[in-house]
Design a protein around this motif. Structure first.
Motif, PDB file in Angstrom:
ATOM      1  N   ILE A  34       0.854  -1.189   0.000  1.00 49.28           N
ATOM      2  CA  ILE A  34       0.000   0.000   0.000  1.00 49.28           C
ATOM      3  C   ILE A  34       0.896   1.248   0.000  1.00 49.28           C
ATOM      4  O   ILE A  34       1.701   1.428   0.926  1.00 49.28           O
ATOM      5  N   PRO A  35       0.775   2.112  -1.022  1.00 52.05           N
ATOM      6  CA  PRO A  35       1.553   3.359  -1.018  1.00 52.05           C
ATOM      7  C   PRO A  35       1.034   4.304   0.075  1.00 52.05           C
ATOM      8  O   PRO A  35      -0.166   4.422   0.296  1.00 52.05           O
ATOM      9  N   GLY A  39       5.246   8.780   0.372  1.00 51.61           N
ATOM     10  CA  GLY A  39       6.036   8.153  -0.679  1.00 51.61           C
ATOM     11  C   GLY A  39       6.566   6.776  -0.312  1.00 51.61           C
ATOM     12  O   GLY A  39       7.019   6.033  -1.176  1.00 51.61           O
ATOM     13  N   SER A  40       6.519   6.417   0.966  1.00 47.19           N
ATOM     14  CA  SER A  40       6.956   5.087   1.388  1.00 47.19           C
ATOM     15  C   SER A  40       5.806   4.102   1.168  1.00 47.19           C
ATOM     16  O   SER A  40       4.755   4.473   0.648  1.00 47.19           O
ATOM     17  N   VAL A  41       6.027   2.856   1.548  1.00 48.53           N
ATOM     18  CA  VAL A  41       4.977   1.849   1.377  1.00 48.53           C
ATOM     19  C   VAL A  41       4.707   1.123   2.685  1.00 48.53           C
ATOM     20  O   VAL A  41       5.573   1.047   3.558  1.00 48.53           O
ATOM     21  N   ARG A  42       3.505   0.617   2.801  1.00 48.76           N
ATOM     22  CA  ARG A  42       3.117  -0.238   3.920  1.00 48.76           C
ATOM     23  C   ARG A  42       2.964  -1.645   3.364  1.00 48.76           C
ATOM     24  O   ARG A  42       2.315  -1.846   2.338  1.00 48.76           O
ATOM     25  N   ILE A  43       3.569  -2.607   4.041  1.00 49.74           N
ATOM     26  CA  ILE A  43       3.457  -3.994   3.626  1.00 49.74           C
ATOM     27  C   ILE A  43       2.414  -4.664   4.506  1.00 49.74           C
ATOM     28  O   ILE A  43       2.567  -4.716   5.724  1.00 49.74           O
ATOM     29  N   CYS A  44       1.350  -5.145   3.881  1.00 44.35           N
ATOM     30  CA  CYS A  44       0.277  -5.821   4.606  1.00 44.35           C
ATOM     31  C   CYS A  44       0.308  -7.304   4.252  1.00 44.35           C
ATOM     32  O   CYS A  44       0.402  -7.658   3.077  1.00 44.35           O
TER      33      CYS A  44
END
Length: 133
Positions: A34-35, A39-44
């Protein structure tokens, strides 16, 4: 996007939240990236399959009335940031295998309580309740 995922995985490893794992695993879960606005991302991690077999601990969360009653007469108050509070709780070694997930950099698994585990809220609430007694 792959570079952002790799950076996030490296950061989670540095923080001792996840670890690399090898070999056959009974569960290898998919991830969804998930952006974020910065600008970073979340990892689900999709925990649907392990959540079917995880035995939940039943711990009732306090109601607003319970909390109001507990604060009666209090003189000092504090504010805590519990945004990543689940990551403060270590998973038992024998429980980590159910959190194994596939990434472009290989298999990883959680060493800490992760979001998406169906019993996470109850476990976390019990620990918090035990701390304030």
């Amino acid at each position: 996007m792959r570079q952002k995922v790799a950076t996030t995985l490296e950061e989670l490893e540095k923080q001792d939240i996840i670890e690399p794992v090898e070999g056959p695993m009974p569960y290898v879960l998919p991830i969804v990236v998930i952006p974020k606005k910065d600008g970073s991302v979340r990892i689900c991690v999709d925990m649907n399959v392990p959540n079917r077999v995880i035995q939940r601990e039943r711990h009732q969360s306090p109601t607003v009335n319970d909390l109001t009653h507990a604060l009666d007469g209090a003189q000092f108050f504090s504010k805590l940031d519990l945004q990543s509070g689940y990551y403060q709780l270590k998973l038992a070694q024998e429980s980590r295998y159910v959190t194994t997930f596939a990434t472009p950099k290989g298999l990883r698994r959680y060493k800490r309580l992760n979001f998406g585990t169906n019993s996470a809220e109850e476990l976390f609430q019990r620990v918090i309740s035990d701390q304030i007694r």
